[in-house]
Scaffold this motif. Structure first.
Motif, PDB file in Angstrom:
ATOM      1  N   GLN A 206      57.758   7.798  95.313  1.00 26.55           N
ATOM      2  CA  GLN A 206      56.298   8.492  95.400  1.00 26.55           C
ATOM      3  C   GLN A 206      56.455   9.622  96.281  1.00 26.55           C
ATOM      4  N   PHE A 207      55.498  10.532  95.846  1.00 28.04           N
ATOM      5  CA  PHE A 207      55.362  11.879  96.715  1.00 28.04           C
ATOM      6  C   PHE A 207      53.793  12.205  96.672  1.00 28.04           C
ATOM      7  N   GLY A 208      53.558  13.292  97.518  1.00 29.61           N
ATOM      8  CA  GLY A 208      52.084  13.630  97.874  1.00 29.61           C
ATOM      9  C   GLY A 208      51.901  14.861  96.960  1.00 29.61           C
ATOM     10  N   ALA A 209      52.938  15.620  96.926  1.00 28.30           N
ATOM     11  CA  ALA A 209      52.451  16.743  95.960  1.00 28.30           C
ATOM     12  C   ALA A 209      53.768  17.543  95.226  1.00 28.30           C
ATOM     13  N   VAL A 210      53.489  18.294  94.506  1.00 23.14           N
ATOM     14  CA  VAL A 210      54.432  19.168  93.709  1.00 23.14           C
ATOM     15  C   VAL A 210      54.096  20.744  93.698  1.00 23.14           C
ATOM     16  N   VAL A 211      55.121  21.356  94.139  1.00 28.25           N
ATOM     17  CA  VAL A 211      54.927  22.932  94.344  1.00 28.25           C
ATOM     18  C   VAL A 211      55.780  23.449  93.185  1.00 28.25           C
ATOM     19  N   LEU A 212      55.254  24.348  92.244  1.00 30.16           N
ATOM     20  CA  LEU A 212      56.053  25.088  91.209  1.00 30.16           C
ATOM     21  C   LEU A 212      56.304  26.230  91.589  1.00 30.16           C
ATOM     22  N   ALA A 213      57.226  26.883  92.220  1.00 28.04           N
ATOM     23  CA  ALA A 213      57.622  28.207  92.542  1.00 28.04           C
ATOM     24  C   ALA A 213      58.377  28.722  91.266  1.00 28.04           C
ATOM     25  N   ALA A 214      57.481  29.498  90.409  1.00 24.20           N
ATOM     26  CA  ALA A 214      58.415  30.035  89.099  1.00 24.20           C
ATOM     27  C   ALA A 214      58.680  31.379  89.279  1.00 24.20           C
ATOM     28  N   GLY A 215      58.388  31.959  90.576  1.00 22.57           N
ATOM     29  CA  GLY A 215      58.810  33.470  90.773  1.00 22.57           C
ATOM     30  C   GLY A 215      57.900  34.386  90.101  1.00 22.57           C
ATOM     31  N   TYR A 216      58.450  35.726  90.206  1.00 24.24           N
ATOM     32  CA  TYR A 216      57.521  36.831  89.923  1.00 24.24           C
ATOM     33  C   TYR A 216      58.568  38.011  89.532  1.00 24.24           C
ATOM     34  N   LYS A 217      57.652  39.043  88.777  1.00 18.08           N
ATOM     35  CA  LYS A 217      58.405  40.155  88.393  1.00 18.08           C
ATOM     36  C   LYS A 217      57.587  41.225  88.981  1.00 18.08           C
ATOM     37  N   PRO A 218      58.307  42.428  89.359  1.00 19.58           N
ATOM     38  CA  PRO A 218      57.272  43.638  89.778  1.00 19.58           C
ATOM     39  C   PRO A 218      56.267  43.965  88.828  1.00 19.58           C
ATOM     40  N   TYR A 219      55.115  44.386  88.871  1.00 26.75           N
ATOM     41  CA  TYR A 219      54.232  44.950  88.180  1.00 26.75           C
ATOM     42  C   TYR A 219      54.738  46.315  87.609  1.00 26.75           C
ATOM     43  N   GLU A 220      54.561  46.625  86.340  1.00 24.21           N
ATOM     44  CA  GLU A 220      55.175  47.944  85.851  1.00 24.21           C
ATOM     45  C   GLU A 220      53.747  48.547  85.217  1.00 24.21           C
ATOM     46  N   PRO A 221      53.123  49.588  85.825  1.00 24.25           N
ATOM     47  CA  PRO A 221      51.818  50.235  85.455  1.00 24.25           C
ATOM     48  C   PRO A 221      51.962  50.602  84.040  1.00 24.25           C
ATOM     49  N   ALA A 222      50.925  50.644  83.341  1.00 25.43           N
ATOM     50  CA  ALA A 222      50.812  51.036  82.073  1.00 25.43           C
ATOM     51  C   ALA A 222      50.952  52.525  82.113  1.00 25.43           C
ATOM     52  N   GLU A 223      51.351  53.298  81.029  1.00 25.80           N
ATOM     53  CA  GLU A 223      51.001  54.930  80.919  1.00 25.80           C
ATOM     54  C   GLU A 223      49.712  55.163  81.247  1.00 25.80           C
ATOM     55  N   GLY A 224      49.732  56.228  82.243  1.00 23.47           N
ATOM     56  CA  GLY A 224      48.420  56.888  82.505  1.00 23.47           C
ATOM     57  C   GLY A 224      47.706  56.036  83.509  1.00 23.47           C
ATOM     58  N   GLU A 225      48.050  54.854  83.750  1.00 22.05           N
ATOM     59  CA  GLU A 225      47.244  53.916  84.642  1.00 22.05           C
ATOM     60  C   GLU A 225      46.637  54.480  86.168  1.00 22.05           C
ATOM     61  N   PHE A 226      47.652  55.007  86.537  1.00 22.00           N
ATOM     62  CA  PHE A 226      47.629  55.635  87.969  1.00 22.00           C
ATOM     63  C   PHE A 226      47.872  57.197  87.789  1.00 22.00           C
ATOM     64  N   ALA A 227      47.527  57.761  86.780  1.00 28.48           N
ATOM     65  CA  ALA A 227      47.553  59.286  86.710  1.00 28.48           C
ATOM     66  C   ALA A 227      47.008  60.090  87.852  1.00 28.48           C
ATOM     67  N   HIS A 228      46.012  59.632  88.424  1.00 23.85           N
ATOM     68  CA  HIS A 228      45.394  60.370  89.370  1.00 23.85           C
ATOM     69  C   HIS A 228      46.040  60.249  90.738  1.00 23.85           C
ATOM     70  N   LEU A 229      47.038  59.572  90.678  1.00 23.33           N
ATOM     71  CA  LEU A 229      48.162  59.269  91.867  1.00 23.33           C
ATOM     72  C   LEU A 229      49.401  59.991  91.609  1.00 23.33           C
ATOM     73  N   GLY A 230      49.646  60.415  90.253  1.00 25.50           N
ATOM     74  CA  GLY A 230      50.831  61.164  89.772  1.00 25.50           C
ATOM     75  C   GLY A 230      51.718  60.327  89.552  1.00 25.50           C
ATOM     76  N   TYR A 231      51.640  59.065  89.141  1.00 21.24           N
ATOM     77  CA  TYR A 231      52.499  58.303  88.495  1.00 21.24           C
ATOM     78  C   TYR A 231      52.854  58.251  87.235  1.00 21.24           C
ATOM     79  N   GLY A 232      54.030  58.376  86.871  1.00 25.23           N
ATOM     80  CA  GLY A 232      54.456  58.714  85.440  1.00 25.23           C
ATOM     81  C   GLY A 232      54.580  60.062  85.180  1.00 25.23           C
TER      82      GLY A 232
END
Length: 174
Positions: free
Chosen positions: A1-27
């Motif tokens: 018996q248990f009260g809760a299940v936590v699924l910690a699947a993890g993450y990956k860093p967000y990769e901006p799309a081409e031109g997405e942050f052009a006003h900030l100079g990214y890319g």
């Protein structure tokens, strides 16, 4: 018996799309990078510029895209706020005399006891924190110029920087 299940699947860093942050100079400007890229640079040694390997003693951390909408990057949250604060300390540790870190944010999230970490960072005279909309990042000789509006100071701000770091956040692995 248990009260809760936590699924910690993890993450990956967000990769901006081409031109997405052009006003900030990214890319377009090699010295505008993501927080994940900054972490790789810091892991390799002192904080340096990707463009030429020279010391990056003035680093601007952008927590928000600055489109006038008072919004954060997608996938931003408490972790990205805390990562920016942690990375600002890397700059100060690598360059204790001349290192400067500037953190521009729309929302600074430091939940629970992490507020103590935030308060400690605020005491460092080499770390400048302000709410503000970063509207542009442009080349300035070998460095960069970051322009921000609507800061807590109530005025436009220009900061000369060696490196700009975007807090692009984390995408769930699922």
């Amino acid at each position: 018996q248990f009260g809760a299940v936590v699924l910690a699947a993890g993450y990956k860093p967000y990769e901006p799309a081409e031109g997405e942050f052009a006003h900030l100079g990214y890319g377009e400007l090699p010295d505008v990078i993501t927080n994940a890229q900054f972490e790789e640079i810091a892991k390799a040694g002192k904080v340096t510029r990707p463009s030429d390997g020279k010391e990056a003693q003035s680093v601007v951390f952008i927590q928000s895209p600055g489109q006038g909408d008072d919004a954060d990057f997608d996938y931003a949250g408490a972790v990205t706020s805390l990562v920016a604060l942690k990375q600002a300390t890397y700059v100060r540790e690598d360059y204790p005399e001349d290192g400067k870190a500037f953190v521009f944010y729309q929302h600074m999230r430091t939940p629970g006891l992490q507020e103590n970490f935030y308060k400690n960072i605020q005491q460092d005279t080499g770390i400048f924190l302000t709410k503000g909309e970063v509207v542009s990042v442009s080349q300035n000789g070998a460095g960069l110029i970051v322009e921000a509006d609507n800061t807590l100071l109530g005025e436009k701000v220009q900061v000369k920087a060696d490196l700009v770091v975007l807090a692009t956040g984390m995408v769930p692995a699922t």
